[in-house]
Motif scaffolding. Structure first.
Motif, PDB file in Angstrom:
ATOM      1  N   ILE A  70       0.865  -1.177   0.000  1.00  0.00           N
ATOM      2  CA  ILE A  70       0.000   0.000   0.000  1.00  0.00           C
ATOM      3  C   ILE A  70       0.898   1.223   0.000  1.00  0.00           C
ATOM      4  N   ILE A  71       0.618   2.153  -0.874  1.00  0.00           N
ATOM      5  CA  ILE A  71       1.476   3.335  -0.890  1.00  0.00           C
ATOM      6  C   ILE A  71       0.667   4.604  -0.672  1.00  0.00           C
ATOM      7  N   LEU A  72       1.342   5.597  -0.125  1.00  0.00           N
ATOM      8  CA  LEU A  72       0.762   6.935   0.003  1.00  0.00           C
ATOM      9  C   LEU A  72       1.572   7.853  -0.894  1.00  0.00           C
ATOM     10  N   VAL A  73       0.882   8.660  -1.700  1.00  0.00           N
ATOM     11  CA  VAL A  73       1.570   9.556  -2.612  1.00  0.00           C
ATOM     12  C   VAL A  73       1.189  10.988  -2.271  1.00  0.00           C
ATOM     13  N   GLY A  74       2.183  11.773  -1.873  1.00  0.00           N
ATOM     14  CA  GLY A  74       1.907  13.184  -1.624  1.00  0.00           C
ATOM     15  C   GLY A  74       2.470  14.011  -2.750  1.00  0.00           C
ATOM     16  N   ASP A  75       1.666  14.278  -3.781  1.00  0.00           N
ATOM     17  CA  ASP A  75       2.148  15.209  -4.801  1.00  0.00           C
ATOM     18  C   ASP A  75       1.518  16.574  -4.547  1.00  0.00           C
ATOM     19  N   MET A  76       1.860  17.523  -5.396  1.00  0.00           N
ATOM     20  CA  MET A  76       1.400  18.902  -5.151  1.00  0.00           C
ATOM     21  C   MET A  76      -0.124  18.969  -5.045  1.00  0.00           C
ATOM     22  N   LEU A  77      -0.824  18.266  -5.935  1.00  0.00           N
ATOM     23  CA  LEU A  77      -2.281  18.341  -5.939  1.00  0.00           C
ATOM     24  C   LEU A  77      -2.861  17.831  -4.627  1.00  0.00           C
ATOM     25  N   LEU A 115     -12.375  12.394  12.520  1.00  0.00           N
ATOM     26  CA  LEU A 115     -12.364  11.205  11.662  1.00  0.00           C
ATOM     27  C   LEU A 115     -12.720  11.572  10.225  1.00  0.00           C
ATOM     28  N   LEU A 116     -13.628  12.539  10.083  1.00  0.00           N
ATOM     29  CA  LEU A 116     -13.971  13.015   8.743  1.00  0.00           C
ATOM     30  C   LEU A 116     -12.744  13.611   8.061  1.00  0.00           C
ATOM     31  N   ILE A 117     -11.987  14.424   8.819  1.00  0.00           N
ATOM     32  CA  ILE A 117     -10.770  15.020   8.250  1.00  0.00           C
ATOM     33  C   ILE A 117      -9.784  13.912   7.864  1.00  0.00           C
ATOM     34  N   THR A 118      -9.675  12.883   8.730  1.00  0.00           N
ATOM     35  CA  THR A 118      -8.789  11.753   8.409  1.00  0.00           C
ATOM     36  C   THR A 118      -9.181  11.144   7.066  1.00  0.00           C
ATOM     37  N   GLY A 119     -10.481  10.875   6.908  1.00  0.00           N
ATOM     38  CA  GLY A 119     -10.945  10.244   5.682  1.00  0.00           C
ATOM     39  C   GLY A 119     -10.675  11.102   4.463  1.00  0.00           C
ATOM     40  N   VAL A 120     -10.943  12.401   4.590  1.00  0.00           N
ATOM     41  CA  VAL A 120     -10.774  13.288   3.436  1.00  0.00           C
ATOM     42  C   VAL A 120      -9.298  13.380   3.056  1.00  0.00           C
ATOM     43  N   SER A 121      -8.427  13.608   4.058  1.00  0.00           N
ATOM     44  CA  SER A 121      -6.994  13.689   3.755  1.00  0.00           C
ATOM     45  C   SER A 121      -6.499  12.371   3.183  1.00  0.00           C
ATOM     46  N   GLY A 122      -6.974  11.268   3.766  1.00  0.00           N
ATOM     47  CA  GLY A 122      -6.538   9.957   3.292  1.00  0.00           C
ATOM     48  C   GLY A 122      -6.927   9.727   1.848  1.00  0.00           C
ATOM     49  N   ALA A 123      -8.179  10.109   1.497  1.00  0.00           N
ATOM     50  CA  ALA A 123      -8.630   9.925   0.114  1.00  0.00           C
ATOM     51  C   ALA A 123      -7.779  10.754  -0.837  1.00  0.00           C
ATOM     52  N   PHE A 124      -7.336  11.929  -0.392  1.00  0.00           N
ATOM     53  CA  PHE A 124      -6.482  12.740  -1.257  1.00  0.00           C
ATOM     54  C   PHE A 124      -5.109  12.113  -1.427  1.00  0.00           C
ATOM     55  N   ILE A 125      -4.587  11.530  -0.358  1.00  0.00           N
ATOM     56  CA  ILE A 125      -3.176  11.166  -0.358  1.00  0.00           C
ATOM     57  C   ILE A 125      -2.913   9.741  -0.832  1.00  0.00           C
ATOM     58  N   THR A 126      -3.906   8.838  -0.718  1.00  0.00           N
ATOM     59  CA  THR A 126      -3.610   7.448  -1.044  1.00  0.00           C
ATOM     60  C   THR A 126      -3.284   7.248  -2.534  1.00  0.00           C
ATOM     61  N   GLY A 127      -2.466   6.240  -2.798  1.00  0.00           N
ATOM     62  CA  GLY A 127      -2.074   5.968  -4.182  1.00  0.00           C
ATOM     63  C   GLY A 127      -2.556   4.609  -4.623  1.00  0.00           C
ATOM     64  N   ASP A 128      -3.610   4.119  -3.997  1.00  0.00           N
ATOM     65  CA  ASP A 128      -4.036   2.750  -4.208  1.00  0.00           C
ATOM     66  C   ASP A 128      -5.558   2.773  -4.311  1.00  0.00           C
ATOM     67  N   ILE A 129      -6.100   2.168  -5.350  1.00  0.00           N
ATOM     68  CA  ILE A 129      -7.521   2.401  -5.612  1.00  0.00           C
ATOM     69  C   ILE A 129      -8.406   1.736  -4.564  1.00  0.00           C
ATOM     70  N   PHE A 130      -7.955   0.621  -3.993  1.00  0.00           N
ATOM     71  CA  PHE A 130      -8.777   0.001  -2.960  1.00  0.00           C
ATOM     72  C   PHE A 130      -8.753   0.828  -1.681  1.00  0.00           C
ATOM     73  N   ASN A 131      -7.592   1.427  -1.415  1.00  0.00           N
ATOM     74  CA  ASN A 131      -7.538   2.283  -0.227  1.00  0.00           C
ATOM     75  C   ASN A 131      -8.311   3.561  -0.408  1.00  0.00           C
ATOM     76  N   LEU A 132      -8.484   3.963  -1.662  1.00  0.00           N
ATOM     77  CA  LEU A 132      -9.380   5.091  -1.917  1.00  0.00           C
ATOM     78  C   LEU A 132     -10.775   4.731  -1.430  1.00  0.00           C
ATOM     79  N   PHE A 133     -11.206   3.495  -1.743  1.00  0.00           N
ATOM     80  CA  PHE A 133     -12.505   3.009  -1.255  1.00  0.00           C
ATOM     81  C   PHE A 133     -12.540   3.003   0.261  1.00  0.00           C
ATOM     82  N   VAL A 134     -11.463   2.514   0.882  1.00  0.00           N
ATOM     83  CA  VAL A 134     -11.447   2.427   2.346  1.00  0.00           C
ATOM     84  C   VAL A 134     -11.545   3.818   2.968  1.00  0.00           C
TER      85      VAL A 134
END
Lengths: 494, 112
Positions: A70-77, A115-134
């Motif tokens: 599982i990877i996390l990608v922090g790019d500019m966007l 927890l909402l902030i966690t979810g939103v930041s996580g959805a922005f930062i994740t680099g994995d499509i299943f983790n986007l779902f999570v």
């Protein structure tokens, strides 16, 4: 160093757990939440600075190399959006202590909020499509908690529909991920993008792309999938509506932006043309909805929809200018929608009603509130020099360059109608005869609720006046999104 | 084997959609539960089924089952359990407060 990128996800998660233990001590839980939200903002700002200086940060969790773990990608966007999210969060957390009732505050508002902030930041930062779902599920779970907070009759009624529509689209998301996995055999977004590129998005891949679009469009409230949004966003507490209006639909748009510039970008004639038409209908139907009602909360909730149309328009036109326009508009819209929902909350609070016909002459009692509302209206409609103008200018430039006259006209007309729908509140609610206030005792609380709005508004003005400082970064993001190889290379390190 | 599983997933989806279109809240919730079961079976099928092969990959093992779909449905099952229980509680509260569990009567056209 790359562990840094996990902080925007981990910190709010920890904050959510910490404040859960303090829920009964209200003054303490307020102070702690406010401090933690500000710390979050500072840390995310630092991460943004690091990404700006040193380029994309990729974290391979547990040292499993890129396509496998599982990877996390922090790019500019993604980091810019996470930073904007935290700005909204700070404004909301200072507003919340005044706007919430005691009962709502002691029923774990702050935990759900973090927890909402966690979810939103996580959805922005994740680099994995299943983790986007999570992460979608994480933020939706928190939003289910927030929407029923208060236990009102209408709230329970609308939240039932909200939960059902989201459960359905989540299950569709899982099914689509299964399809995608069976076709390309991987879940890492960069790896999927590479494989889709190899076969130039032939065969069933476009269908999968459209299915994914359907899922994200439900969350983002694109025509014709917006019917659930206005009522469910107008029933909860104003601060909850703010979080929903400023953040949740934007996650849907971000996902469309990411997936359709990175992965499914090779059949643009089909998919992206579809987006242009959907964007036009989204704008027009959204603004017609806003004009159809006298309930100020509903007017505001309907106004989310045309903004989604504008952002989708940029993705549909699919040039560097229009994608930069979408990114600029996305950042602008998060901030201004935050400010607007908070404003509507204060107006409904001081007027004691959300029916436009029952209020008048508020500006005599609340001049600051009135002028803030006026400025916010100008920002939303895109009057120069405010930030809405820059985003719309880029989008319309992009549209004209591609000779998409139809969508440009729809955008201009709906901008005008948005201005009309908001100025209607200003004329009826603020102008008019000076009447006795329904709740004079609420004046002090209302003043304390106004200053977080002032911060958001000044940021939005800064974003417009200082466009010369921000534009190069946004233009760079547009260029970056149009060249998916950069993302793929930075993740897979080839 | 994959064909049978795909058909089963299809049947689950059909019954789920039928239940989702009902008016009674409880039936709708059963519909969402069935829908998630269908989706989970579907994920499992998509990773190809091999009977008797372990979901591990090492040098000695020649035939193996893809472990990833199993990891995915585990996550997804947990989420859908959580949501189903939340929905049940929510439906209970909503029907108590509004005095009906018929979705037709929960349209809410009046302003409030």
């Amino acid at each position: 160093m790359s562990n840094l990128i996990s902080l925007p996800i981990v910190l709010p998660l920890l904050a959510g757990i910490i404040v859960a233990f303090l829920a009964n001590n209200k003054p303490l839980v307020r102070r702690v939440s406010q401090t933690l939200a500000v710390i979050n903002l500072i840390v995310t700002g630092f991460v943004l600075y690091q990404v700006y200086q040193n380029g994309t940060i990729v974290l391979e969790t547990g040292d499993w190399i890129a396509p496998y773990g599982i990877i996390l990608v922090g790019d500019m966007l993604s980091v810019t959006l996470a930073f904007t999210t935290n700005i909204i969060a700070v404004a909301c957390v200072f507003y919340a202590s005044k706007s919430l009732t005691d009962q709502q505050e002691s029923f774990y508002f702050y935990s759900f909020f973090f927890l909402l902030i966690t979810g939103v930041s996580g959805a922005f930062i994740t680099g994995d499509i299943f983790n986007l779902f999570v992460f979608f599920e994480v933020l939706l779970m928190a939003s289910y908690g927030l929407i029923v907070l208060g236990n009102g009759k209408a709230q329970l009624r609308e939240s039932m529909k909200y939960v059902l529509i989201n459960v359905f689209s989540s299950m569709l998301f899982v099914t689509t991920v299964a399809f995608l996995y069976s076709v390309v055999g991987t879940l890492n977004m960069a790896h999927i993008a590479q494989r889709v590129q190899e076969v130039e998005q032939q065969g069933v891949l476009t269908t999968i792309g459209i299915l994914l679009f359907f899922v994200f469009a439900t969350k983002a409230a694109v025509f014709p999938l917006y019917y659930w949004l206005p009522r469910s966003y107008s029933v909860p507490n104003p601060v909850v509506s703010t979080l929903f209006g400023a953040l949740l639909t934007k996650v849907g748009i971000y996902s469309i932006l990411r997936v359709f510039t990175l992965i499914f970008a090779w059949e643009a004639d089909l998919t992206h043309t579809l987006f242009i038409y959907l964007a036009a209908f989204t704008m027009i139907f959204g603004v017609v909805g806003a004009l159809s009602t006298n309930n100020i909360k509903l007017i505001m909730a309907y106004n989310i929809i045309p903004a989604v149309g504008f952002m989708l328009m940029g993705i549909g036109i699919f040039t560097e200018t229009s994608i930069s326009g979408t990114v600029y508009y996305l950042i602008h819209d998060m901030i201004i929608k935050g400010a607007f929902f908070l404003l509507i909350g204060v107006i409904a609070y001081v007027a004691g009603t959300s029916d436009l016909k029952k209020m008048s002459g508020l500006i005599h009692h609340y001049p600051v509130l009135g002028w803030f509302f006026f400025i916010a209206t100008l920002v939303l409609a895109g009057i120069p020099p405010f930030s809405g103008f820059i985003g719309k200018l880029l989008l319309i430039q992009g549209g004209l360059a591609q000779e998409q006259i139809f969508i440009v006209i729809a955008a201009l007309v709906s901008s005008l109608l948005i201005l009309f729908s908001m100025i209607r509140i200003f004329i009826q609610g603020f102008w008019g005869e000076k009447t006795e206030l329904a709740h004079p005792e609420r004046k002090r609380a209302a003043h304390q609720m106004t200053w977080p709005i002032g911060i958001l508004l000044s940021l939005s003005v800064l974003l417009g006046v200082g466009a010369e400082w921000f534009y190069p970064s946004v233009e760079w993001i547009g260029e970056y999104l149009m060249n998916p190889e950069i993302y793929i290379d930075s993740v897979l390190k080839e | 084997m994959e064909i049978i599983m795909a058909v089963l997933a299809g049947i689950l989806f059909t019954t789920a959609v039928y239940n989702l279109l009902q008016k009674q809240m409880l039936r709708i919730i059963i519909g969402t539960a069935l829908l998630s079961h269908g989706a989970h079976l579907f994920i499992l099928t998509m990773g190809e089924l091999k009977r008797g092969a372990p979901p591990i990959l090492s040098e000695e093992v020649e035939q193996y089952t893809d472990p990833l779909p199993q990891a995915l449905i585990l996550t997804s099952i947990v989420i859908s359990f959580g949501i189903t229980s939340l929905l049940l509680v929510l439906a209970y509260r909503a029907s108590k407060k509004n005095g009906t569990d018929n979705m037709e009567q929960l349209r809410g056209n009046e302003y409030e």
